[in-house]
Scaffold this active site. Structure first.
Site, PDB file in Angstrom:
ATOM      1  N   GLU A 223       0.829  -1.215   0.000  1.00 11.67           N
ATOM      2  CA  GLU A 223       0.000   0.000   0.000  1.00 11.67           C
ATOM      3  C   GLU A 223       0.859   1.258   0.000  1.00 11.67           C
ATOM      4  O   GLU A 223       0.613   2.206   0.752  1.00 11.67           O
ATOM      5  CB  GLU A 223      -0.973  -0.024   1.186  1.00 11.67           C
ATOM      6  CG  GLU A 223      -1.932  -1.204   1.114  1.00 11.67           C
ATOM      7  CD  GLU A 223      -2.984  -1.213   2.215  1.00 11.67           C
ATOM      8  OE1 GLU A 223      -2.718  -0.701   3.306  1.00 11.67           O
ATOM      9  OE2 GLU A 223      -4.076  -1.760   1.958  1.00 11.67           O
TER      10      GLU A 223
ATOM     11  N   ASP B 118      -8.674  -9.111   3.238  1.00  8.79           N
ATOM     12  CA  ASP B 118      -8.480  -8.037   4.212  1.00  8.79           C
ATOM     13  C   ASP B 118      -9.689  -7.907   5.137  1.00  8.79           C
ATOM     14  O   ASP B 118     -10.486  -6.989   4.981  1.00  8.79           O
ATOM     15  CB  ASP B 118      -8.258  -6.715   3.440  1.00  8.79           C
ATOM     16  CG  ASP B 118      -7.799  -5.596   4.349  1.00  8.79           C
ATOM     17  OD1 ASP B 118      -7.514  -5.867   5.514  1.00  8.79           O
ATOM     18  OD2 ASP B 118      -7.723  -4.447   3.876  1.00  8.79           O
TER      19      ASP B 118
ATOM     20  N   GLU C 164     -13.276  -2.559  11.164  1.00  7.85           N
ATOM     21  CA  GLU C 164     -13.124  -1.732   9.963  1.00  7.85           C
ATOM     22  C   GLU C 164     -14.176  -2.034   8.897  1.00  7.85           C
ATOM     23  O   GLU C 164     -14.861  -1.139   8.417  1.00  7.85           O
ATOM     24  CB  GLU C 164     -11.719  -1.937   9.384  1.00  7.85           C
ATOM     25  CG  GLU C 164     -11.502  -1.177   8.088  1.00  7.85           C
ATOM     26  CD  GLU C 164     -10.111  -1.393   7.495  1.00  7.85           C
ATOM     27  OE1 GLU C 164      -9.270  -2.021   8.157  1.00  7.85           O
ATOM     28  OE2 GLU C 164      -9.881  -0.939   6.361  1.00  7.85           O
TER      29      GLU C 164
HETATM   30  O1  GCW Z   1      -7.229  -2.935   5.448  1.00  8.66           O
HETATM   31  C1  GCW Z   1      -6.220  -2.085   5.258  1.00  8.66           C
HETATM   32  C2  GCW Z   1      -6.645  -0.850   5.955  1.00  8.66           C
HETATM   33  C3  GCW Z   1      -5.505   0.108   6.107  1.00  8.66           C
HETATM   34  C4  GCW Z   1      -4.413  -0.614   6.872  1.00  8.66           C
HETATM   35  C5  GCW Z   1      -3.997  -1.836   6.080  1.00  8.66           C
HETATM   36  C6  GCW Z   1      -2.958  -2.664   6.805  1.00  8.66           C
HETATM   37  C7  GCW Z   1      -2.920   0.394   8.440  1.00  8.66           C
HETATM   38  O2  GCW Z   1      -7.689  -0.282   5.238  1.00  8.66           O
HETATM   39  O3  GCW Z   1      -5.960   1.214   6.813  1.00  8.66           O
HETATM   40  O4  GCW Z   1      -3.318   0.230   7.116  1.00  8.66           O
HETATM   41  O5  GCW Z   1      -5.101  -2.661   5.873  1.00  8.66           O
HETATM   42  O6  GCW Z   1      -3.358  -3.608   7.469  1.00  8.66           O
HETATM   43  O7  GCW Z   1      -1.788  -2.370   6.714  1.00  8.66           O
END
Ligand code: GCW
Length: 848
Positions: free
Chosen positions: A318, A397, A425
């Site tokens: 990311e 995720d 989340e």
């Molecule tokens: O699911 C995603 C989240 C991000 C997060 C990432 C991760 C901290 O939307 O906000 O970043 O995973 O786990 O690194």
């Protein structure tokens, strides 16, 4: 032992008694129930139960040895006993002739009480609770393998008492399933929290650690009570500053606050730190200067925090920089830091959450689910012994349902930890109740059949299956400054449940839910039954109205991950695709015709997911692309299941409100009302989900709902078809998040009104007003009938968006409204700030 200091903190304090004991009473003043004490309320035990069960409990605590953690254990025991049994407790350092509760490490307990039955062996952090009558005196012994074990033993004893259990004959040995039981926080140094839903950080503000760390200490207490032994306090999207000489003393203050609770501090680091803060022109892990940088920083950390747990690293994910910048492997990256940590006994958690978020969505063979395995399987055996690969529980995720990550079963020579997300989340962001323990257990109990049957995920991650030296459980726990820590009182069951599972992943969801409920809300059987059943029903309900059949949470994945946003996952590189089109839905991940992801599982597991016939319904769309008319094992078609499931889920959520209402006089008013308003909101938002998803699939598939419910809304009056004063009609994006795709928005300045003249038969109605509660202001809504204002409210919630959409869509129900033909219903909106005060519809539901 500093008794004089101890004395200063108690409300009653008597002179030293027999055997040099000090009598203290740590009476906690009666407090309103704010949720702050969570499951550690130590509510007074009713006299009859106290008399029947705890009269013979010794009121003297003997502490063998001394250390910050041991003192915490003694003080916590005194606090708990005093609060629950309202009798003063005496503290002493030597075993006398009278009855006593003896606290100490196993070694000390064994030598002080050779005949008391203290076990010869205990695993790290384990404890033994036992009763003995050595030398004619009644003793209750809490023996820990180490100081932390003593503290865990004390909490276990207090829990038994808080649950009113019989403790007359104790002989209980407990050892944690794994050495790693950590929490991660995604807190930024400016005080914000990534994916935090309960206020600002308890650790940071304005680039510094907070001056007042009272909440950190109280949080440490909560964590210690459920056996957590490590906490990473800053975001994995890390600020390199944290390991500079200027910042380390601040970290040391947090370490100091957590230390008495046996919680080791750790930090998330930025892989590009050598360049960012180290004055180097590279962060190549194979460069000797980079290795020296890491050694220097790690040494500095350990000089300030000798018991630091270690570090966490998110790299090449990311947008975070990682070893790929130099063509190096994740093993190169992990090991260079691991070698700096090893002399100090520290570990590095290397996150397995590595994937390409710019993947070409047009290529049907591309698949984000493959990423963790594709990145790490080949490195098995190349990671140093103090590296732990931290793997999210599913391959994508934290969606509402995912299969277990295949990586768990693919590593034999690598330490692993499972990453679970306590923070909701994708699961309602603590505005919806969603008890996650049953979901986690599905994964923990799943047999990966890594080397034949009998290798469940829980044994792989704890290191048991392949005899790894270290491994375990990490929970992402974004508690905040809200008084009750997670914003929703019921969300605390997830934090509690994470700790209980990390200690014992074989504990049942029901037992965890029941214990938590009793500790949090008391023992009334109706309360226990109702709250426990709401918890246990909540994840299935959430799944029903958000994303059944394994399609993923059908939320706005490129936004705040909260309300519905079904198309947002398609046609972009993030890879959370469900591939719904006019004829069917689902990701084909089979080997034969799909992305081949299925082959990452062991052959027997792969065989189950490869075949349409043996893929379980609840994960069907994760593994297979099928026509809407495909018939499930349940006998329903996929499309009918989608419709029915969303109807059912919304009904379930409405049912939670009714069930909770029956507890009105059985729960303290503060928490009763707090939870009630959350559940009412959730029931309204579940309707937003239901309608958004059902309308969308009805449109896309063109197949009607056999029950006739999808797309039909009797009693609904669209705002845009009411008589509008100063309101304008606006399209809502995405269209499925507003009824009929449109809303009336009040952007003209001043107030706006929408009127409707009722023409039906006289009767009583619950009137739902559906509006959008945007972030950027506080619109006032007033609801009148026949010129009389019946209800008014301010729409000032923070729902993560400043537009009308599936996040902000909110329902307010005005109950018991009498309507007669000719009555004018009027909704008036007075915006403040730039909140446009958008109105979606009103709906008249006859009250029978
Ligand atoms: O699911 C995603 C989240 C991000 C997060 C990432 C991760 C901290 O939307 O906000 O970043 O995973 O786990 O690194």
């Amino acid at each position: 032992m500093n008794l004089s200091l101890r004395c200063a903190h108690v409300t009653r304090c008597a002179a030293a008694g027999a055997f040099g004991a000090l009598l203290v009473g740590v009476a906690t003043p009666a407090r309103a129930e704010t949720g702050y004490d969570a499951w550690l309320r130590y509510a007074p035990i009713p006299t009859e139960i106290a008399r029947a069960r705890y009269t013979s409990l010794p009121r003297t605590i003997v502490l063998l040895g001394d250390s910050p953690v041991l003192r915490t254990a003694r003080d916590e025991l005194a606090r708990g006993l005093d609060a629950m049994l309202s009798e003063p407790v005496a503290l002493t350092a030597a075993i006398g002739r009278g009855p006593a509760i003896v606290l100490g490490t196993r070694d000390r307990a064994l030598s002080a009480l050779p005949g008391a039955g203290v076990p010869q062996r205990l695993d790290v952090d384990g404890f033994w609770l036992g009763t003995s009558s050595t030398g004619g005196r009644r003793l209750l012994v809490v023996a820990g393998q180490n100081d932390r074990g003593v503290l865990s033993g004390v909490f276990a004893l207090l829990r038994r008492i808080a649950l009113h259990e019989d403790i007359a004959q104790l002989n209980e040995r407990q050892e944690p399933a794994a050495p790693i039981r950590w929490v991660n926080h995604w807190d930024n140094l400016d005080g914000t929290i990534e994916r935090g839903y309960a206020g600002r950080s308890i650790f940071f503000e304005n680039g510094r650690v907070l001056d007042d760390l009272t909440r950190v200490r109280d949080y440490g207490r909560l964590l210690a009570s459920i056996g957590i032994n490590g906490a990473t306090i800053n975001n994995v999207n890390a600020n390199a500053i944290v390991i500079t000489d200027g910042f380390i003393p601040q970290l040391a203050r947090v370490a100091e606050a957590l230390r008495p609770w046996g919680i080791a501090l750790s930090v998330s680091i930025d892989f590009s730190s050598p360049r960012r803060i180290g004055g180097l022109d590279t962060f190549d892990p194979l460069d000797a200067r980079v290795a020296a940088f890491w050694k220097d920083r790690v040494d500095a950390l350990y000089r300030a925090i000798p018991d630091l747990g270690g570090v966490v690293l998110k790299a090449d994910s990311e947008g975070r920089l990682g070893p790929s910048a130099y063509g190096r492997t994740h093993a190169d990256a992990a090991n260079v830091i691991a070698r700096a940590l090893a002399p100090h006994g520290g570990v590095i958690f290397y996150r397995g959450f590595v994937y390409d978020h710019l993947m070409d969505w047009r290529n049907v063979k591309n698949d984000r689910a493959r990423a963790a395995y594709d990145n790490f399987k080949a490195l098995d055996g190349q990671l140093d012994s103090n590296v732990i690969l931290q793997i999210k529980h599913g391959p994508i995720d934290f969606q509402v349902r995912e299969p277990a990550s295949p990586l768990f079963g693919a590593l034999q020579k690598t330490n692993q930890a499972i990453e679970l997300q306590i923070t909701q989340e994708y699961l309602g962001q603590q505005r919806h109740v969603c008890f996650l323990v049953p979901m986690w257990k599905e994964v923990l109990d799943f047999d990966m059949q890594a080397t034949g049957a009998g290798t469940p995920v829980k044994d792989l991650v704890s290191g048991r299956t392949f005899g790894r030296p270290v491994g375990g459980f990490v929970g992402v726990s974004n508690v905040g400054r809200d008084t009750n820590w997670l914003a929703h009182d019921l969300a605390m069951a997830n934090l509690y449940g994470f700790g209980r599972l990390a200690w014992n992943p074989s504990a049942t969801s029901r037992d965890i839910a029941t214990d938590w409920t009793k500790l949090t809300f008391g023992q009334d059987p109706q309360v226990v039954d109702t709250v426990t059943s709401i918890l246990l029903d909540s994840w299935p309900a959430y799944e029903r109205y958000t994303g059944p059949l394994g399609a993923g949470t059908l939320t706005d994945i490129i936004g705040v991950h909260y309300g519905p946003g079904i198309e947002s996952s398609e046609r972009n590189g993030w890879g959370q695709w469900h591939r719904a089109n006019g004829t069917g839905i689902g990701m084909n991940r089979t080997v034969a015709t799909g992305t081949g992801f299925v082959a990452q599982y062991s052959p027997p597991v792969a065989a189950r997911y490869e075949s349409l016939a043996s893929t379980p319904d609840e994960l069907l769309l994760f593994f297979q692309h099928v026509p809407y008319t495909h018939v499930l094992h349940s006998g329903k078609t996929v499309i009918q299941h989608i419709y029915d499931s969303h109807e059912q889920g919304a009904q379930d959520a409405a049912g939670f409100v009714e069930r909770w209402r029956r507890l009105e006089r059985l729960i303290d008013p503060e928490r009763y009302r707090g939870v009630l308003s959350k559940l009412e909101y959730q029931a309204g938002h579940a309707i937003v989900w239901r309608d958004g998803i059902n309308n969308w699939f009805l449109w896309l598939s063109g197949i009607p709902d056999a029950t006739g419910r999808a797309g039909r809304f009797p009693g609904r009056i669209e705002a845009e078809s009411m008589t509008l004063e100063r309101f304008s009609r606006a399209a809502v994006i995405p269209w499925e998040t507003a009824s009929a795709g449109q809303a009336a928005t009040c952007a003209a300045g001043g107030s706006c009104a929408a009127r409707h003249t009722y023409q039906g038969a006289s009767g009583t109605f619950d009137v739902a007003v559906h509006y959008f509660d945007e972030n950027d202001g506080a619109a006032r809504f007033a609801f009148s009938v026949g010129g009389r204002e019946v209800d008014s409210w301010i729409a000032d919630a923070q729902l993560g968006s400043s537009s009308p959409n599936g996040h902000t869509s909110t329902r307010r129900t005005v109950r018991g409204v009498r309507l007669a033909p000719g009555d004018e219903i009027r909704v008036e909106v007075s915006p403040a700030g730039s909140d446009g005060g958008a109105l979606d519809y009103i709906e008249l539901v006859p009250v029978r």
